[in-house]
Design an enzyme around this catalytic site. Sequence first.
Site, PDB file in Angstrom:
ATOM      1  N   GLU A 160       2.137   6.673  -6.953  1.00  0.00           N
ATOM      2  CA  GLU A 160       1.248   7.345  -7.478  1.00  0.00           C
ATOM      3  C   GLU A 160       1.448   8.726  -7.244  1.00  0.00           C
ATOM      4  O   GLU A 160       1.520   9.706  -8.088  1.00  0.00           O
ATOM      5  CB  GLU A 160      -0.162   6.956  -6.893  1.00  0.00           C
ATOM      6  CG  GLU A 160      -0.586   5.776  -7.006  1.00  0.00           C
ATOM      7  CD  GLU A 160      -1.930   5.417  -5.860  1.00  0.00           C
ATOM      8  OE1 GLU A 160      -2.460   6.125  -5.718  1.00  0.00           O
ATOM      9  OE2 GLU A 160      -2.161   4.014  -6.036  1.00  0.00           O
ATOM     10  N   TYR A 219       0.708  -1.139  -0.029  1.00  0.00           N
ATOM     11  CA  TYR A 219       0.055   0.010   0.077  1.00  0.00           C
ATOM     12  C   TYR A 219       0.942   1.303   0.023  1.00  0.00           C
ATOM     13  O   TYR A 219       0.523   2.024  -0.767  1.00  0.00           O
ATOM     14  CB  TYR A 219      -1.036  -0.104   1.253  1.00  0.00           C
ATOM     15  CG  TYR A 219      -2.382   0.833   1.164  1.00  0.00           C
ATOM     16  CD1 TYR A 219      -2.530   1.662  -0.156  1.00  0.00           C
ATOM     17  CD2 TYR A 219      -3.184   0.779   1.993  1.00  0.00           C
ATOM     18  CE1 TYR A 219      -3.578   2.127  -0.303  1.00  0.00           C
ATOM     19  CE2 TYR A 219      -4.502   1.198   2.016  1.00  0.00           C
ATOM     20  CZ  TYR A 219      -4.467   2.159   0.591  1.00  0.00           C
ATOM     21  OH  TYR A 219      -5.637   2.951   0.542  1.00  0.00           O
TER      22      TYR A 219
END
Length: 170
Positions: free
Chosen positions: A99, A92
Amino acid sequence: QTGALLEILHCAVGIVPSSVVLTSFQVMSRVFLIWAVTHSVKEVQSEDSVLLYVIAWTMTEIIRYSFYTFSLLNHLPYLIKWARYTLFIVLYPMGVSGELLTIYAALPFVRQAGLYSISLPNKYNFSFDYYAFLILIMISYIPIFPQLYFHMIHQRRKVLSHTEEHKKFD
């Protein structure tokens, strides 16, 4: 990732026992990153950050879909369950880092090209600055990421501690 939009529907109709809100957020953020950032700003496509989020997403999806498949077959190996509720601890933050770094790398190109921005004056009397919007998206990770991450930590405790209790009695 665009096909993952169906996952929102699957949650809504109960095929998958996941939160519609959390699934919508995850899927929409991925679709946005793919189309509105990575596809639209060709210059970032060779960035290491893209590889970072693609690897994290890919590993996550392999684990998640294996989990769903074995669950539907009523034969869920503990290793798959453990991977589903443990590897996110690394994957994660890895995906989020990729991102954010990709959006950051896109910013100069978005500003230079005026990508998706609308300036005044125009017949709609409306303006939109995509560069500023991307910065707001990046800032939104500050309150949202910890909530989603700690939700998964809570899920991990709930699911794996329950499994450990069953193992003790077996």
